[in-house]
Design a protein around this motif. Structure first.
Motif, PDB file in Angstrom:
ATOM      1  N   ALA A  48       0.816  -1.211   0.000  1.00  0.00           N
ATOM      2  CA  ALA A  48       0.000   0.000   0.000  1.00  0.00           C
ATOM      3  C   ALA A  48       0.848   1.259   0.000  1.00  0.00           C
ATOM      4  N   ALA A  49       2.093   1.130   0.468  1.00  0.00           N
ATOM      5  CA  ALA A  49       2.968   2.307   0.516  1.00  0.00           C
ATOM      6  C   ALA A  49       3.695   2.544  -0.796  1.00  0.00           C
ATOM      7  N   GLY A  50       3.566   1.612  -1.751  1.00  0.00           N
ATOM      8  CA  GLY A  50       4.325   1.711  -2.993  1.00  0.00           C
ATOM      9  C   GLY A  50       4.047   2.966  -3.783  1.00  0.00           C
ATOM     10  N   HIS A  51       2.773   3.251  -4.029  1.00  0.00           N
ATOM     11  CA  HIS A  51       2.429   4.422  -4.833  1.00  0.00           C
ATOM     12  C   HIS A  51       2.818   5.730  -4.143  1.00  0.00           C
ATOM     13  N   PRO A  52       2.519   5.913  -2.852  1.00  0.00           N
ATOM     14  CA  PRO A  52       2.986   7.137  -2.182  1.00  0.00           C
ATOM     15  C   PRO A  52       4.505   7.281  -2.215  1.00  0.00           C
ATOM     16  N   ARG A  53       5.225   6.160  -2.097  1.00  0.00           N
ATOM     17  CA  ARG A  53       6.685   6.222  -2.139  1.00  0.00           C
ATOM     18  C   ARG A  53       7.152   6.688  -3.513  1.00  0.00           C
ATOM     19  N   ALA A  54       6.559   6.113  -4.563  1.00  0.00           N
ATOM     20  CA  ALA A  54       6.916   6.521  -5.925  1.00  0.00           C
ATOM     21  C   ALA A  54       6.611   7.985  -6.144  1.00  0.00           C
ATOM     22  N   GLN A  55       5.466   8.437  -5.645  1.00  0.00           N
ATOM     23  CA  GLN A  55       5.085   9.834  -5.808  1.00  0.00           C
ATOM     24  C   GLN A  55       6.053  10.762  -5.082  1.00  0.00           C
ATOM     25  N   ALA A  56       6.500  10.349  -3.892  1.00  0.00           N
ATOM     26  CA  ALA A  56       7.456  11.166  -3.134  1.00  0.00           C
ATOM     27  C   ALA A  56       8.790  11.263  -3.868  1.00  0.00           C
ATOM     28  N   ILE A  57       9.232  10.153  -4.458  1.00  0.00           N
ATOM     29  CA  ILE A  57      10.495  10.166  -5.193  1.00  0.00           C
ATOM     30  C   ILE A  57      10.366  11.010  -6.451  1.00  0.00           C
ATOM     31  N   LEU A  58       9.232  10.906  -7.144  1.00  0.00           N
ATOM     32  CA  LEU A  58       9.015  11.736  -8.334  1.00  0.00           C
ATOM     33  C   LEU A  58       9.025  13.209  -7.966  1.00  0.00           C
ATOM     34  N   SER A  59       8.522  13.529  -6.796  1.00  0.00           N
ATOM     35  CA  SER A  59       8.562  14.913  -6.325  1.00  0.00           C
ATOM     36  C   SER A  59      10.014  15.345  -6.099  1.00  0.00           C
ATOM     37  N   THR A  60      10.821  14.448  -5.544  1.00  0.00           N
ATOM     38  CA  THR A  60      12.232  14.757  -5.300  1.00  0.00           C
ATOM     39  C   THR A  60      12.969  15.074  -6.594  1.00  0.00           C
ATOM     40  N   VAL A  61      12.669  14.335  -7.668  1.00  0.00           N
ATOM     41  CA  VAL A  61      13.357  14.558  -8.939  1.00  0.00           C
ATOM     42  C   VAL A  61      12.620  15.551  -9.832  1.00  0.00           C
ATOM     43  N   GLY A  62      11.552  16.176  -9.291  1.00  0.00           N
ATOM     44  CA  GLY A  62      10.854  17.229 -10.020  1.00  0.00           C
ATOM     45  C   GLY A  62       9.921  16.746 -11.107  1.00  0.00           C
ATOM     46  N   LEU A  63       9.358  15.540 -10.953  1.00  0.00           N
ATOM     47  CA  LEU A  63       8.489  14.979 -11.997  1.00  0.00           C
ATOM     48  C   LEU A  63       7.110  14.597 -11.471  1.00  0.00           C
ATOM     49  N   GLU A  64       6.722  15.154 -10.320  1.00  0.00           N
ATOM     50  CA  GLU A  64       5.441  14.742  -9.738  1.00  0.00           C
ATOM     51  C   GLU A  64       4.261  15.013 -10.667  1.00  0.00           C
ATOM     52  N   GLU A  65       4.365  16.038 -11.514  1.00  0.00           N
ATOM     53  CA  GLU A  65       3.271  16.381 -12.422  1.00  0.00           C
ATOM     54  C   GLU A  65       3.233  15.483 -13.651  1.00  0.00           C
ATOM     55  N   PHE A  66       4.252  14.624 -13.811  1.00  0.00           N
ATOM     56  CA  PHE A  66       4.354  13.799 -15.010  1.00  0.00           C
ATOM     57  C   PHE A  66       4.175  12.313 -14.702  1.00  0.00           C
ATOM     58  N   ALA A  67       3.593  12.000 -13.546  1.00  0.00           N
ATOM     59  CA  ALA A  67       3.480  10.605 -13.109  1.00  0.00           C
ATOM     60  C   ALA A  67       2.722   9.740 -14.106  1.00  0.00           C
ATOM     61  N   GLN A  68       1.731  10.313 -14.788  1.00  0.00           N
ATOM     62  CA  GLN A  68       0.911   9.524 -15.704  1.00  0.00           C
ATOM     63  C   GLN A  68       1.309   9.685 -17.169  1.00  0.00           C
ATOM     64  N   TYR A  69       2.426  10.326 -17.406  1.00  0.00           N
ATOM     65  CA  TYR A  69       2.939  10.450 -18.778  1.00  0.00           C
ATOM     66  C   TYR A  69       3.656   9.161 -19.172  1.00  0.00           C
ATOM     67  N   TYR A  70       3.804   8.979 -20.496  1.00  0.00           N
ATOM     68  CA  TYR A  70       4.541   7.837 -21.025  1.00  0.00           C
ATOM     69  C   TYR A  70       5.911   8.302 -21.512  1.00  0.00           C
ATOM     70  N   PRO A  71       6.893   7.388 -21.599  1.00  0.00           N
ATOM     71  CA  PRO A  71       8.250   7.794 -21.981  1.00  0.00           C
ATOM     72  C   PRO A  71       8.332   8.612 -23.261  1.00  0.00           C
ATOM     73  N   HIS A  72       7.498   8.297 -24.273  1.00  0.00           N
ATOM     74  CA  HIS A  72       7.591   9.037 -25.536  1.00  0.00           C
ATOM     75  C   HIS A  72       7.156  10.491 -25.391  1.00  0.00           C
ATOM     76  N   GLN A  73       6.515  10.826 -24.274  1.00  0.00           N
ATOM     77  CA  GLN A  73       6.067  12.193 -24.028  1.00  0.00           C
ATOM     78  C   GLN A  73       7.094  13.007 -23.236  1.00  0.00           C
ATOM     79  N   LEU A  74       8.243  12.410 -22.929  1.00  0.00           N
ATOM     80  CA  LEU A  74       9.249  13.047 -22.080  1.00  0.00           C
ATOM     81  C   LEU A  74      10.487  13.440 -22.880  1.00  0.00           C
ATOM     82  N   SER A  75      11.169  14.475 -22.404  1.00  0.00           N
ATOM     83  CA  SER A  75      12.462  14.835 -22.970  1.00  0.00           C
ATOM     84  C   SER A  75      13.530  13.861 -22.471  1.00  0.00           C
ATOM     85  N   GLY A  76      14.739  13.937 -23.069  1.00  0.00           N
ATOM     86  CA  GLY A  76      15.825  13.055 -22.646  1.00  0.00           C
ATOM     87  C   GLY A  76      16.188  13.241 -21.186  1.00  0.00           C
TER      88      GLY A  76
END
Length: 270
Positions: free
Chosen positions: A114-142
């Motif tokens: 149950a803690a998996g998704h919150p943990r992933a979200q916290a890490i994405l926030s750390t790397v500045g990608l929290e707003e892109f959690a539901q994006y796919y790789p082809h939608q991202l820059s290098g």
């Protein structure tokens, strides 16, 4: 008082056997990495930088000598999820979202709870990608893809990060910006980091120390302590002290490391 060693590399020899005969990749390499240190390894292509990193991570075994991570063999540290890897290719699964790619190691190890998704979200926030959690790789820059790969490496909260040319595939502008992103993320976590790079400026900007290797067979030519203030601010690359470090490392590489100590001891800027 010196900091405790996180990684100990002692008298490592690594030899590969092929049809054409044995290849001596590393010869008598001794190196210590302190807790919370950012250490870069630099050298010409083929000098054994990546092999040394793989030995630290337990992906290769030494022909002679030993490697310890917190006093244990690297594969033991691997089993306890204490080592995170970041490679040049982010290797994201195109059919999975950013969040799903970050969660992949947990799912592979059947540890998603149950803690998996919150943990992933916290890490994405750390790397500045929290707003892109539901994006796919082809939608991202290098650069964003590489941040996803970094987030994935952090999902088990490892104490040691091993990075093999993590910014090598990026264009120069993106790479320059990502250096400061890496600094920001490292300063927030202060994990132990060992990074292989071909960029002298990158090594000086990011590191507490830079290990310069000789051409094959790889040995430690010198380990240079980077005495620059932290946090490192944009524009530091133009300062005389920074340029002095770059020049010294460049000189070592151009001369094949001749004249430097082979013991893995740190030397200050002269």
């Amino acid at each position: 008082m010196s900091l405790p060693h996180h990684v100990t590399v002692e008298s490592i020899v690594k030899r590969f056997t092929a049809k054409g005969g044995d290849l001596l990749a590393l010869d008598n390499v001794t190196l210590d990495v302190c807790d919370g240190e950012f250490l870069s390894i630099i050298g010409v292509s083929g000098c054994g930088k990546t092999t040394l990193l793989r030995l630290m991570g337990g992906l290769e075994t030494p022909t002679a000598g030993k490697v310890l991570v917190k006093g244990s063999e690297p594969r033991e540290a691997q089993r306890h999820k204490q080592i995170g890897f970041v490679f040049q290719d982010p290797s994201l699964l195109p059919w999975r979202t950013v969040q799903q790619n970050v969660l992949l190691p947990l799912q592979v190890n059947r540890q998603q709870d149950a803690a998996g998704h919150p943990r992933a979200q916290a890490i994405l926030s750390t790397v500045g990608l929290e707003e892109f959690a539901q994006y796919y790789p082809h939608q991202l820059s290098g650069g964003m893809k590489q941040r996803v790969a970094l987030a994935r490496s952090l999902v088990f909260d490892p104490s040691l990060l091993l990075m093999d040319e993590p910014l090598g595939a990026l264009d120069e502008l993106t790479r320059s910006a990502m250096r400061y992103e890496l600094l920001r993320i490292w300063e927030a976590s202060r994990k132990t980091v060992v990074m292989v790079t071909h960029s002298i400026a990158e090594a000086v900007l990011l590191s507490d120390r830079v290990a310069v290797m000789t051409p094959r067979p790889g040995r430690i030519a010198d380990i240079i302590a980077i005495d620059l203030p932290r946090p490192r601010k944009p524009g530091i690359e133009r300062e005389p002290a920074f340029l002095d470090y770059v020049e010294r490392i460049q000189r070592l590489l151009m001369t094949g490391g001749h004249g430097g100590p082979a013991t893995g001891r740190t030397t200050a800027l002269r």
